[in-house]
Design a protein around this motif. Structure first.
Motif, mmCIF file in Angstrom:
data_model
loop_
_atom_site.group_PDB
_atom_site.id
_atom_site.type_symbol
_atom_site.label_atom_id
_atom_site.label_comp_id
_atom_site.label_asym_id
_atom_site.label_seq_id
_atom_site.Cartn_x
_atom_site.Cartn_y
_atom_site.Cartn_z
ATOM 1 N N VAL A 19 1.018 -1.248 -0.136
ATOM 2 C CA VAL A 19 -0.021 0.050 0.078
ATOM 3 C C VAL A 19 0.690 1.366 0.045
ATOM 4 O O VAL A 19 0.583 2.074 -0.804
ATOM 5 C CB VAL A 19 -1.041 0.021 1.036
ATOM 6 N N VAL A 20 1.887 1.193 0.932
ATOM 7 C CA VAL A 20 2.905 2.517 0.770
ATOM 8 C C VAL A 20 3.302 2.523 -0.417
ATOM 9 O O VAL A 20 3.676 3.785 -1.080
ATOM 10 C CB VAL A 20 3.763 2.059 1.994
ATOM 11 N N THR A 21 3.906 1.541 -0.916
ATOM 12 C CA THR A 21 4.790 1.642 -2.425
ATOM 13 C C THR A 21 3.595 2.097 -3.537
ATOM 14 O O THR A 21 4.383 3.089 -4.302
ATOM 15 C CB THR A 21 5.264 0.487 -2.612
ATOM 16 N N ILE A 22 2.307 1.675 -3.548
ATOM 17 C CA ILE A 22 1.491 2.057 -4.379
ATOM 18 C C ILE A 22 1.151 3.636 -4.029
ATOM 19 O O ILE A 22 1.253 4.302 -5.214
ATOM 20 C CB ILE A 22 0.191 1.251 -4.424
ATOM 21 N N PHE A 23 0.934 4.011 -2.745
ATOM 22 C CA PHE A 23 0.729 5.293 -2.596
ATOM 23 C C PHE A 23 1.954 6.228 -3.101
ATOM 24 O O PHE A 23 1.834 7.386 -3.527
ATOM 25 C CB PHE A 23 0.362 5.673 -1.094
ATOM 26 N N MET A 24 3.088 5.637 -2.605
ATOM 27 C CA MET A 24 4.116 6.695 -3.012
ATOM 28 C C MET A 24 4.224 6.856 -4.448
ATOM 29 O O MET A 24 4.686 7.967 -5.012
ATOM 30 C CB MET A 24 5.370 6.054 -2.530
ATOM 31 N N GLY A 25 4.171 5.690 -5.319
ATOM 32 C CA GLY A 25 4.025 5.781 -6.692
ATOM 33 C C GLY A 25 3.081 6.738 -7.313
ATOM 34 O O GLY A 25 3.355 7.574 -8.219
ATOM 35 N N TYR A 26 1.903 6.517 -6.734
ATOM 36 C CA TYR A 26 0.866 7.661 -7.229
ATOM 37 C C TYR A 26 1.374 8.983 -6.914
ATOM 38 O O TYR A 26 1.126 9.886 -7.665
ATOM 39 C CB TYR A 26 -0.403 7.210 -6.395
ATOM 40 N N LEU A 27 1.699 9.335 -5.706
ATOM 41 C CA LEU A 27 2.273 10.679 -5.472
ATOM 42 C C LEU A 27 3.469 11.001 -6.200
ATOM 43 O O LEU A 27 3.334 12.361 -6.854
ATOM 44 C CB LEU A 27 2.635 10.605 -4.018
ATOM 45 N N ALA A 28 4.167 10.207 -6.550
ATOM 46 C CA ALA A 28 5.508 10.424 -7.383
ATOM 47 C C ALA A 28 5.037 10.980 -8.707
ATOM 48 O O ALA A 28 5.342 11.886 -9.263
ATOM 49 C CB ALA A 28 6.400 9.479 -7.675
ATOM 50 N N ILE A 29 3.859 10.053 -9.246
ATOM 51 C CA ILE A 29 3.503 10.392 -10.684
ATOM 52 C C ILE A 29 2.692 11.522 -10.645
ATOM 53 O O ILE A 29 2.926 12.299 -11.776
ATOM 54 C CB ILE A 29 2.630 9.124 -10.977
ATOM 55 N N ARG A 30 2.015 11.688 -9.726
ATOM 56 C CA ARG A 30 1.105 13.115 -9.561
ATOM 57 C C ARG A 30 2.065 14.305 -9.577
ATOM 58 O O ARG A 30 1.796 15.314 -10.236
ATOM 59 C CB ARG A 30 0.247 12.946 -8.662
ATOM 60 N N TRP A 31 2.931 14.170 -8.761
ATOM 61 C CA TRP A 31 3.869 15.362 -8.698
ATOM 62 C C TRP A 31 4.871 15.599 -9.889
ATOM 63 O O TRP A 31 4.923 16.735 -10.107
ATOM 64 C CB TRP A 31 4.717 15.434 -7.592
ATOM 65 N N ILE A 32 5.241 14.403 -10.525
ATOM 66 C CA ILE A 32 5.885 14.746 -11.615
ATOM 67 C C ILE A 32 5.143 15.344 -12.755
ATOM 68 O O ILE A 32 5.580 16.305 -13.623
ATOM 69 C CB ILE A 32 6.700 13.497 -12.254
ATOM 70 N N ARG A 33 3.908 14.894 -12.965
ATOM 71 C CA ARG A 33 3.087 15.275 -13.912
ATOM 72 C C ARG A 33 2.755 16.878 -13.832
ATOM 73 O O ARG A 33 2.529 17.409 -14.523
ATOM 74 C CB ARG A 33 1.612 14.461 -13.978
ATOM 75 N N TYR A 34 2.417 17.048 -12.455
ATOM 76 C CA TYR A 34 1.942 18.514 -12.134
ATOM 77 C C TYR A 34 3.183 19.326 -11.302
ATOM 78 O O TYR A 34 3.286 19.513 -10.316
ATOM 79 C CB TYR A 34 0.997 18.401 -11.077
ATOM 80 N N ASN A 35 4.340 19.440 -12.159
ATOM 81 C CA ASN A 35 5.535 19.881 -11.566
ATOM 82 C C ASN A 35 5.655 21.221 -11.416
ATOM 83 O O ASN A 35 6.547 21.798 -11.128
ATOM 84 C CB ASN A 35 6.833 19.343 -12.541
ATOM 85 N N ASP A 36 4.381 22.120 -11.553
ATOM 86 C CA ASP A 36 4.486 23.545 -11.304
ATOM 87 C C ASP A 36 3.876 23.816 -9.826
ATOM 88 O O ASP A 36 3.845 25.030 -9.186
ATOM 89 C CB ASP A 36 3.774 24.242 -12.122
ATOM 90 N N THR A 37 3.409 22.701 -8.961
ATOM 91 C CA THR A 37 3.142 22.848 -7.567
ATOM 92 C C THR A 37 4.244 23.171 -6.906
ATOM 93 O O THR A 37 5.146 22.909 -6.857
ATOM 94 C CB THR A 37 2.283 21.661 -7.214
ATOM 95 N N TYR A 38 3.503 23.957 -5.865
ATOM 96 C CA TYR A 38 4.617 24.470 -4.732
ATOM 97 C C TYR A 38 5.483 23.184 -3.970
ATOM 98 O O TYR A 38 6.679 23.352 -3.627
ATOM 99 C CB TYR A 38 4.019 25.436 -3.576
ATOM 100 N N LEU A 39 4.626 22.192 -3.634
ATOM 101 C CA LEU A 39 4.986 21.173 -3.005
ATOM 102 C C LEU A 39 6.135 20.229 -3.718
ATOM 103 O O LEU A 39 7.286 19.813 -3.273
ATOM 104 C CB LEU A 39 3.973 19.899 -2.572
ATOM 105 N N TYR A 40 5.808 20.162 -4.947
ATOM 106 C CA TYR A 40 6.791 19.571 -5.781
ATOM 107 C C TYR A 40 8.162 20.532 -5.837
ATOM 108 O O TYR A 40 9.374 19.965 -5.979
ATOM 109 C CB TYR A 40 6.408 19.420 -7.400
ATOM 110 N N ARG A 41 8.129 21.703 -6.247
ATOM 111 C CA ARG A 41 9.040 22.669 -6.409
ATOM 112 C C ARG A 41 9.934 22.636 -5.038
ATOM 113 O O ARG A 41 11.081 22.414 -4.923
ATOM 114 C CB ARG A 41 8.619 24.134 -6.805
#
Length: 91
Positions: A19-41
């Motif tokens: 579950v943690v691996t899937i969640f981290m993968g989801y967050l990584a994909i989301r942050w990489i796709r939306y790389n203009d967010t403050y948290l990603y930066r």
């Protein structure tokens, strides 16, 4: 057969890790796709705007620390109960 016993015994830990691996993968994909967010930066970009792995590594380290702390606490309780039972049987 031994593998199935091992798998059943560690099913909870394996499930949490999956579950943690899937969640981290989801967050990584989301942050990489939306790389203009403050948290990603803040977490994943250096001053030149390039991807830096230190933020991702820190998040993984915190998750690993939490899982290890939980597992060590569980082992300590099991050892304490085992020693108490051995003392009780010796009496």
């Amino acid at each position: 057969m031994k593998f199935l016993k091992w798998l059943w015994k560690h099913l909870f830990i394996i499930t949490i890790a999956a579950v943690v691996t899937i969640f981290m993968g989801y967050l990584a994909i989301r942050w990489i796709r939306y790389n203009d967010t403050y948290l990603y930066r803040y977490l994943f970009q250096d001053s030149n705007g390039k991807f830096a792995w230190t933020g991702f590594t820190a998040i993984i380290a915190i998750i690993t620390l939490a899982i290890n702390a939980w597992d060590n606490r569980r082992k300590f309780k099991a050892d304490l109960i085992s020693k108490s039972r051995l003392e009780w049987l010796a009496v």
